[in-house]
Motif scaffolding. Sequence first.
Motif, PDB file in Angstrom:
ATOM      1  N   GLN A 161       0.790  -1.047   0.022  1.00 61.22           N
ATOM      2  CA  GLN A 161      -0.013   0.022   0.017  1.00 61.22           C
ATOM      3  C   GLN A 161       0.749   1.223   0.066  1.00 61.22           C
ATOM      4  OE1 GLN A 161      -3.265  -0.164   2.783  1.00 61.22           O
ATOM      5  NE2 GLN A 161      -3.279  -2.236   3.108  1.00 61.22           N
ATOM      6  N   TYR A 194       0.660   5.398   1.105  1.00 54.94           N
ATOM      7  CA  TYR A 194      -0.049   6.503   1.835  1.00 54.94           C
ATOM      8  C   TYR A 194       0.679   7.833   1.653  1.00 54.94           C
ATOM      9  CZ  TYR A 194      -2.702   2.710   4.423  1.00 54.94           C
ATOM     10  OH  TYR A 194      -3.516   1.834   4.646  1.00 54.94           O
ATOM     11  N   GLN A 240       1.251  11.366   3.706  1.00 57.14           N
ATOM     12  CA  GLN A 240       1.365  11.778   5.029  1.00 57.14           C
ATOM     13  C   GLN A 240       1.750  13.349   5.160  1.00 57.14           C
ATOM     14  OE1 GLN A 240       3.719  10.028   8.344  1.00 57.14           O
ATOM     15  NE2 GLN A 240       2.136  10.692   9.810  1.00 57.14           N
ATOM     16  N   LEU A 252      -3.609   0.451  -3.097  1.00 57.77           N
ATOM     17  CA  LEU A 252      -3.256  -0.893  -2.698  1.00 57.77           C
ATOM     18  C   LEU A 252      -3.179  -1.872  -4.039  1.00 57.77           C
ATOM     19  CD1 LEU A 252      -4.984  -3.083  -0.098  1.00 57.77           C
ATOM     20  CD2 LEU A 252      -4.451  -4.043  -2.171  1.00 57.77           C
ATOM     21  N   GLY A 273      -2.246  12.304  10.435  1.00 61.12           N
ATOM     22  CA  GLY A 273      -2.075  10.740  10.262  1.00 61.12           C
ATOM     23  C   GLY A 273      -2.093  10.413   8.718  1.00 61.12           C
ATOM     24  N   PRO A 274      -1.531   9.091   8.367  1.00 60.35           N
ATOM     25  CA  PRO A 274      -1.353   8.744   7.071  1.00 60.35           C
ATOM     26  C   PRO A 274      -2.994   8.682   6.293  1.00 60.35           C
ATOM     27  CG  PRO A 274       0.100   7.422   8.473  1.00 60.35           C
ATOM     28  CD  PRO A 274      -0.665   8.132   9.111  1.00 60.35           C
ATOM     29  N   PHE A 316       5.930  -0.419   7.501  1.00 61.85           N
ATOM     30  CA  PHE A 316       6.212   0.954   6.929  1.00 61.85           C
ATOM     31  C   PHE A 316       7.486   1.064   6.696  1.00 61.85           C
ATOM     32  CE2 PHE A 316       2.225   3.172   6.559  1.00 61.85           C
ATOM     33  CZ  PHE A 316       1.361   2.682   7.596  1.00 61.85           C
ATOM     34  N   GLY A 324      -6.277   7.970  12.478  1.00 62.24           N
ATOM     35  CA  GLY A 324      -6.867   9.103  13.111  1.00 62.24           C
ATOM     36  C   GLY A 324      -5.611  10.097  13.253  1.00 62.24           C
ATOM     37  N   LEU A 382      -0.511   6.525  17.019  1.00 62.92           N
ATOM     38  CA  LEU A 382      -1.457   6.444  15.622  1.00 62.92           C
ATOM     39  C   LEU A 382      -2.533   5.181  15.808  1.00 62.92           C
ATOM     40  CD1 LEU A 382       0.808   7.845  13.010  1.00 62.92           C
ATOM     41  CD2 LEU A 382      -1.438   9.028  13.591  1.00 62.92           C
ATOM     42  N   PHE A 399      -4.691   6.695   2.989  1.00 61.97           N
ATOM     43  CA  PHE A 399      -4.585   5.729   1.975  1.00 61.97           C
ATOM     44  C   PHE A 399      -4.712   6.312   0.764  1.00 61.97           C
ATOM     45  CE2 PHE A 399      -4.832   1.701   0.111  1.00 61.97           C
ATOM     46  CZ  PHE A 399      -5.688   1.715  -0.734  1.00 61.97           C
TER      47      PHE A 399
END
Lengths: 113, 115
Positions: A34, A36, A38, A49, A43-44, A103, B107, B91, A46
């Motif tokens: 995936q 993402y 940020q 995918l 927060g990251p 990650f 979040g 997180l 999406f």
Amino acid sequence: SQKIEQNSEALNIQEGKTATLTCNYTNYSPAYLQWYRQDPGRGPVFLLLIRENEKEKRKERLKVTFDTTLKQSLFHITASQPADSATYLCALTRGGATNKLIFGTGTLLAVQP
Amino acid sequence: GAGVSQSPSNKVTEKGKDVELRCDPISGHTALYWYRQRLGQGLEFLIYFQGNSAPDKSGLPSDRFSAERTGESVSTLTIQRTQQEDSAVYLCASSLERGGSYEQYFGPGTRLTVT
């Protein structure tokens, strides 16, 4: 040990050009990968995918490729805009009993107007 | 609809105190994850809840860390006897994990500072 590497240096490109970000992994057989985005202090979010049996996935100006032989994914943003400036994170998961994401450290993209 | 919410947004605590962080996932999402992000670093997996299955606790860094989830709703992450190295953004993410939908929704995080 498992390792996910992304370009550690910031990527600076001109508006309108295509940005290409790289994600390489070792000692891992992901079921899917995936990407993402940020932004600072958030927060990251999406983006895309791609599964192990897929070669390419597209969504609007975004394209992801996945080469399980090279153990590499490329993330492209075409016609880049200053609003695309952010840190982009690659994440892998084996799937199955757990879908926890492993990650990479992310690549900071700066699109200059 | 509402996204994932976390509280508090910021927490400053003294070394040795206990802290409790809260996560409200998206309604209907069966999976819930906690991650930690230290300054300038990537996200580290901590714990994963999926329905009524036993949680995957493999990422918890020490026995000072614990988490609970009630059914498919709220989760709390507790850190006991906090240390300075616990300072990070925590997180929470939730995921539907049905019908091939595995993307995670995060979040805004709780920024924890241990002085």
